[in-house]
Design an enzyme around this catalytic site. Structure first.
Site, PDB file in Angstrom:
ATOM      1  CB  CYS A  40      -0.864  -0.044   1.261  1.00 30.16           C
ATOM      2  SG  CYS A  40      -1.851   1.430   1.563  1.00 30.16           S
ATOM      3  CG  HIS A  41       1.229   5.796  -1.646  1.00 29.83           C
ATOM      4  ND1 HIS A  41       1.264   6.134  -2.974  1.00 29.83           N
ATOM      5  CD2 HIS A  41       2.163   6.580  -1.040  1.00 29.83           C
ATOM      6  CE1 HIS A  41       2.166   7.071  -3.161  1.00 29.83           C
ATOM      7  NE2 HIS A  41       2.718   7.364  -2.006  1.00 29.83           N
ATOM      8  CB  THR A  42       0.065   3.511   4.326  1.00 33.18           C
ATOM      9  OG1 THR A  42      -1.138   4.140   3.873  1.00 33.18           O
ATOM     10  CG2 THR A  42       0.355   3.969   5.740  1.00 33.18           C
ATOM     11  CG  HIS A  62      -0.837  -1.833   6.188  1.00 33.98           C
ATOM     12  ND1 HIS A  62       0.188  -1.246   5.498  1.00 33.98           N
ATOM     13  CD2 HIS A  62      -1.975  -1.280   5.688  1.00 33.98           C
ATOM     14  CE1 HIS A  62      -0.289  -0.383   4.632  1.00 33.98           C
ATOM     15  NE2 HIS A  62      -1.617  -0.388   4.711  1.00 33.98           N
ATOM     16  CD  GLU A  63      -3.459  -3.868   0.523  1.00 31.94           C
ATOM     17  OE1 GLU A  63      -4.059  -2.780   0.621  1.00 31.94           O
ATOM     18  OE2 GLU A  63      -2.770  -4.161  -0.479  1.00 31.94           O
ATOM     19  CB  CYS A  92     -11.020  -5.178  21.822  1.00 30.56           C
ATOM     20  SG  CYS A  92     -11.831  -3.758  22.597  1.00 30.56           S
ATOM     21  CB  CYS A  95     -11.962  -0.442  24.003  1.00 23.67           C
ATOM     22  SG  CYS A  95     -12.286  -0.031  22.277  1.00 23.67           S
ATOM     23  CB  CYS A  98     -15.282  -1.764  20.588  1.00 24.13           C
ATOM     24  SG  CYS A  98     -13.813  -2.110  19.594  1.00 24.13           S
ATOM     25  CB  CYS A 106     -10.545  -1.088  18.344  1.00 25.02           C
ATOM     26  SG  CYS A 106     -10.058  -2.077  19.761  1.00 25.02           S
ATOM     27  NE  ARG A 110      -3.397   4.135  16.381  1.00 21.03           N
ATOM     28  CZ  ARG A 110      -2.117   4.450  16.209  1.00 21.03           C
ATOM     29  NH1 ARG A 110      -1.175   3.865  16.961  1.00 21.03           N
ATOM     30  NH2 ARG A 110      -1.764   5.332  15.295  1.00 21.03           N
ATOM     31  CB  CYS A 169      -5.045  -1.831   3.534  1.00 20.10           C
ATOM     32  SG  CYS A 169      -5.033  -0.022   3.674  1.00 20.10           S
ATOM     33  NE  ARG A 364      -2.719  -2.007  -2.484  1.00 14.46           N
ATOM     34  CZ  ARG A 364      -2.793  -0.695  -2.172  1.00 14.46           C
ATOM     35  NH1 ARG A 364      -2.327   0.228  -2.967  1.00 14.46           N
ATOM     36  NH2 ARG A 364      -3.309  -0.335  -1.005  1.00 14.46           N
TER      37      ARG A 364
HETATM   38  N1  LIG Z   1      -7.156   6.399   5.604  1.00 16.73           N
HETATM   39  C1  LIG Z   1      -6.831   5.140   5.400  1.00 16.73           C
HETATM   40  O1  LIG Z   1      -7.275   4.234   6.099  1.00 16.73           O
HETATM   41  C2  LIG Z   1      -5.917   4.792   4.248  1.00 16.73           C
HETATM   42  C3  LIG Z   1      -5.814   3.465   3.823  1.00 16.73           C
HETATM   43  C4  LIG Z   1      -4.987   3.177   2.748  1.00 16.73           C
HETATM   44  C5  LIG Z   1      -4.261   4.177   2.126  1.00 16.73           C
HETATM   45  N2  LIG Z   1      -4.359   5.445   2.571  1.00 16.73           N
HETATM   46  C6  LIG Z   1      -3.652   6.542   1.899  1.00 16.73           C
HETATM   47  O2  LIG Z   1      -4.366   6.810   0.694  1.00 16.73           O
HETATM   48  C7  LIG Z   1      -3.489   7.412  -0.256  1.00 16.73           C
HETATM   49  C8  LIG Z   1      -3.575   6.662  -1.576  1.00 16.73           C
HETATM   50  O3  LIG Z   1      -3.028   5.362  -1.443  1.00 16.73           O
HETATM   51  P1  LIG Z   1      -2.868   4.422  -2.745  1.00 16.73           P
HETATM   52  O4  LIG Z   1      -2.357   3.114  -2.266  1.00 16.73           O
HETATM   53  O5  LIG Z   1      -4.100   4.494  -3.547  1.00 16.73           O
HETATM   54  O6  LIG Z   1      -1.697   5.207  -3.511  1.00 16.73           O
HETATM   55  P2  LIG Z   1      -1.326   5.160  -5.068  1.00 16.73           P
HETATM   56  O7  LIG Z   1       0.076   5.604  -5.171  1.00 16.73           O
HETATM   57  O8  LIG Z   1      -1.709   3.841  -5.630  1.00 16.73           O
HETATM   58  O9  LIG Z   1      -2.291   6.249  -5.748  1.00 16.73           O
HETATM   59  C9  LIG Z   1      -2.187   7.640  -5.581  1.00 16.73           C
HETATM   60  C10 LIG Z   1      -2.791   8.294  -6.829  1.00 16.73           C
HETATM   61  O10 LIG Z   1      -2.887   9.706  -6.599  1.00 16.73           O
HETATM   62  C11 LIG Z   1      -2.495  10.377  -7.789  1.00 16.73           C
HETATM   63  N3  LIG Z   1      -2.058  11.732  -7.447  1.00 16.73           N
HETATM   64  C12 LIG Z   1      -0.903  12.112  -6.844  1.00 16.73           C
HETATM   65  N4  LIG Z   1      -0.882  13.458  -6.695  1.00 16.73           N
HETATM   66  C13 LIG Z   1      -2.033  13.934  -7.209  1.00 16.73           C
HETATM   67  C14 LIG Z   1      -2.597  15.240  -7.362  1.00 16.73           C
HETATM   68  N5  LIG Z   1      -1.931  16.328  -6.949  1.00 16.73           N
HETATM   69  N6  LIG Z   1      -3.815  15.340  -7.913  1.00 16.73           N
HETATM   70  C15 LIG Z   1      -4.486  14.243  -8.354  1.00 16.73           C
HETATM   71  N7  LIG Z   1      -3.994  12.991  -8.259  1.00 16.73           N
HETATM   72  C16 LIG Z   1      -2.795  12.834  -7.693  1.00 16.73           C
HETATM   73  C17 LIG Z   1      -1.393   9.498  -8.365  1.00 16.73           C
HETATM   74  O11 LIG Z   1      -1.178   9.738  -9.751  1.00 16.73           O
HETATM   75  C18 LIG Z   1      -1.955   8.104  -8.091  1.00 16.73           C
HETATM   76  O12 LIG Z   1      -2.780   7.657  -9.156  1.00 16.73           O
HETATM   77  C19 LIG Z   1      -2.104   7.402   0.393  1.00 16.73           C
HETATM   78  O13 LIG Z   1      -1.899   8.663   1.013  1.00 16.73           O
HETATM   79  C20 LIG Z   1      -2.231   6.308   1.452  1.00 16.73           C
HETATM   80  O14 LIG Z   1      -1.288   6.465   2.472  1.00 16.73           O
HETATM   81  C21 LIG Z   1      -5.165   5.771   3.625  1.00 16.73           C
HETATM   82  N1  LIG Z   2       0.898   7.026  11.718  1.00 17.91           N
HETATM   83  C1  LIG Z   2       0.499   8.225  11.015  1.00 17.91           C
HETATM   84  C2  LIG Z   2      -0.864   8.139  10.423  1.00 17.91           C
HETATM   85  C3  LIG Z   2      -1.030   6.976   9.476  1.00 17.91           C
HETATM   86  C4  LIG Z   2      -2.493   6.739   9.280  1.00 17.91           C
HETATM   87  O1  LIG Z   2      -3.312   7.671   9.293  1.00 17.91           O
HETATM   88  N2  LIG Z   2      -2.875   5.492   9.098  1.00 17.91           N
HETATM   89  C5  LIG Z   2      -4.252   5.128   8.812  1.00 17.91           C
HETATM   90  C6  LIG Z   2      -4.227   3.873   8.028  1.00 17.91           C
HETATM   91  S1  LIG Z   2      -3.383   4.042   6.501  1.00 17.91           S
HETATM   92  C7  LIG Z   2      -3.498   2.496   5.862  1.00 17.91           C
HETATM   93  O2  LIG Z   2      -2.924   2.455   4.669  1.00 17.91           O
HETATM   94  C8  LIG Z   2      -5.035   4.816  10.086  1.00 17.91           C
HETATM   95  O3  LIG Z   2      -5.681   3.804  10.245  1.00 17.91           O
HETATM   96  N3  LIG Z   2      -5.001   5.703  11.005  1.00 17.91           N
HETATM   97  C9  LIG Z   2      -5.669   5.541  12.262  1.00 17.91           C
HETATM   98  C10 LIG Z   2      -4.708   5.085  13.335  1.00 17.91           C
HETATM   99  O4  LIG Z   2      -3.509   4.946  13.003  1.00 17.91           O
HETATM  100  O5  LIG Z   2      -5.144   4.873  14.451  1.00 17.91           O
HETATM  101  C11 LIG Z   2       0.668   9.466  11.862  1.00 17.91           C
HETATM  102  O6  LIG Z   2       1.159   9.335  12.978  1.00 17.91           O
HETATM  103  O7  LIG Z   2       0.332  10.557  11.364  1.00 17.91           O
HETATM  104 ZN   LIG Z   3      -2.909   0.664   3.505  1.00 21.22          ZN
HETATM  105 ZN   LIG Z   4     -12.005  -1.987  21.055  1.00 22.38          ZN
END
Ligand SMILES: NC(=O)c1ccc[n+]([C@@H]2O[C@H](COP(=O)([O-])OP(=O)(O)OC[C@H]3O[C@@H](n4cnc5c(N)ncnc54)[C@H](O)[C@@H]3O)[C@@H](O)[C@H]2O)c1
Ligand SMILES: N[C@@H](CCC(=O)N[C@@H](CSCO)C(=O)NCC(=O)O)C(=O)O
Ligand SMILES: [Zn+2]
Ligand SMILES: [Zn+2]
Length: 369
Positions: A40-42, A62-63, A92, A95, A98, A106, A110, A169, A364
């Site tokens: 994942c990008h993360t 994490h995936e 869980c 908590c 939850c 949860c 954490r 993920c 992916r």
């Molecule tokens: N909140 C969550 O639970 C959660 C879960 C998974 C991933 N994420 C986050 O989501 C984001 C995307 O992850 P991913 O795996 O899809 O990444 P990825 O690299 O597969 O995709 C990112 C996309 O964004 C595009 N992009 C980059 N800059 C841009 C801009 N300025 N305008 C428009 N498009 C733009 C790229 O061309 C690419 O297609 C990451 O920041 C990742 O960390 C968050």
């Molecule tokens: N650790 C970072 C934040 C990272 C983050 O926001 N992670 C998401 C999942 S990304 C999955 O690809 C998330 O679940 N956040 C909630 C949590 O971590 O509890 C920071 O410290 O900024």
């Molecule tokens: Zn992820």
């Molecule tokens: Zn919980």
């Protein structure tokens, strides 16, 4: 025991494949053989040193999806041979969070999770006698991992690991952001920024709930075809828009999006995603993870006039409850996964997966053990 793993010894350096020492499961813990893991990008964001919680040396990932091999004392809900998906957002069911019924976040483990440790405050992994840290409570770039029972979703045994891992993920985050967090309604206009591994799942989630216009925004033109494959109706490359991107999207949606999603992690884009929403009711959901130190801003007037800013982690999904259902959605053909898995790699090739992501050439990459 020993386990092969891709270790992040330092930020901004390629992962190294080594044999780690892995201690067995303690009270409430489970040993899982990981069969496949997505990248994942993360993971890239943490490896690049952009995560304020990043710790080194650690095993990222994490995936994943795998098989229970051993359970520690007190484990009741799982047994050897069960198929599982590790959860970076555990459930869980005890908590405050939850029990609130209001969140999937949860809180029971954490704090230790954020320190790269198991709930008892220690790591199960080491290399040459030195501690190697866990990551997001999962560390799926290791062939074997130890995780708490509450961080495992039991899934059906006929789901293929090399596809099911993505539900750990990307799939759940994208689809869940639409169904759980934003609760997009039938006939809505939706704008999705960033058509990567997450954004395409937002698009297929929007299609699933019957959205009307589904507008994809990406700076990479190759993503047009990808978005259309999963239900996108219009594509916009901001670099090719003459003038203001927000004004362009407001016009395209006849006054603004009902729902928008940031899937880029870029804080400027997050602002655009909010401001392209419809006055009075548009809801913008932040999914992208921004680098340490970055902040979002907008004129308060944007909120005063009824736009709503939301965020989501793991698509608002309660892992042990919802993940098995999402696996069913995939197995029953409600959602697609297979075409999004553009590259299958061995553990030795894992760094190639990061290169492909940075070059915008993969949706992916999945490592199969
Ligand atoms: N909140 C969550 O639970 C959660 C879960 C998974 C991933 N994420 C986050 O989501 C984001 C995307 O992850 P991913 O795996 O899809 O990444 P990825 O690299 O597969 O995709 C990112 C996309 O964004 C595009 N992009 C980059 N800059 C841009 C801009 N300025 N305008 C428009 N498009 C733009 C790229 O061309 C690419 O297609 C990451 O920041 C990742 O960390 C968050
Ligand atoms: N650790 C970072 C934040 C990272 C983050 O926001 N992670 C998401 C999942 S990304 C999955 O690809 C998330 O679940 N956040 C909630 C949590 O971590 O509890 C920071 O410290 O900024
Ligand atoms: Zn992820
Ligand atoms: Zn919980």
């Amino acid at each position: 025991m020993k386990t092969r793993a891709a270790v992040a010894f330092e930020a901004k350096k390629p992962l190294e494949i080594v044999e780690l020492d892995l201690e067995g499961p303690k009270e409430g813990e489970v040993l899982v053989e990981i069969m496949a893991t997505g990248i994942c990008h993360t993971d890239a964001y943490t490896l690049d040193g952009l995560d304020s919680e990043g710790i080194f040396p650690s095993v990222l990932g994490h995936e994943g999806a795998g098989i229970v091999r051993e359970v520690g004392p007190g484990v009741k809900s799982l047994k050897p041979d069960d198929h599982v998906i590790p959860l970076y957002t555990p459930e869980c069911r005890e908590c405050k969070s939850c029990l609130s019924g209001k969140t999937n976040l949860c809180t029971s483990i954490r704090s230790t999770q954020g320190q790269g440790l198991m709930p008892d405050g220690t790591s199960r992994m080491s290399y040459k006698g030195e501690t190697v840290y866990h990551y997001m409570g999962c560390s799926t770039f290791s062939n074997f991992i130890v995780v708490p029972e509450i961080a495992l979703a039991k899934i059906r045994t006929d789901a293929p690991f090399d596809k099911a891992c993505y539900i750990g993920c990307g799939v759940t985050t994208g689809v869940g952001a639409v169904t759980n967090t934003a609760q997009v309604t039938v006939g809505s206009n939706v704008v999705v920024f960033g058509l990567g591994g997450i954004g395409l799942n937002v698009i297929q989630g929007a299609r699933l709930v019957g959205a009307d216009k589904i507008i994809g925004v990406d700076i990479n033109d190759d993503k047009k075809e990808w978005g259309e494959r999963f239900g996108m109706t219009h594509f916009v490359n901001p670099k090719k828009v003459d003038g203001d991107i927000v004004a362009h999207l407001v016009e395209l949606t006849d006054g603004g999006a009902d729902y928008s999603f940031d899937c880029t992690g870029n804080t400027e884009v997050m602002r655009q995603a909010l401001e392209c929403c419809h006055r009075g009711w548009g809801v913008s959901t932040v999914i992208g993870v921004a680098e340490s130190g970055k902040e979002i801003s907008t004129r308060p007037f944007q909120l005063v006039t009824g736009r709503v800013w939301k965020g989501t982690a793991f698509g608002g999904a309660k892992g042990r409850t919802d993940v098995p259902k999402i696996v069913d959605w995939y197995m029953n053909g409600k959602i697609e996964i297979d075409p999004m898995i553009t590259h299958v790699l061995t553990l030795d090739e894992i760094n190639k997966g990061f290169d492909l992501m940075h070059a915008g050439k993969s949706i992916r990459s999945v490592v199969v053990f």
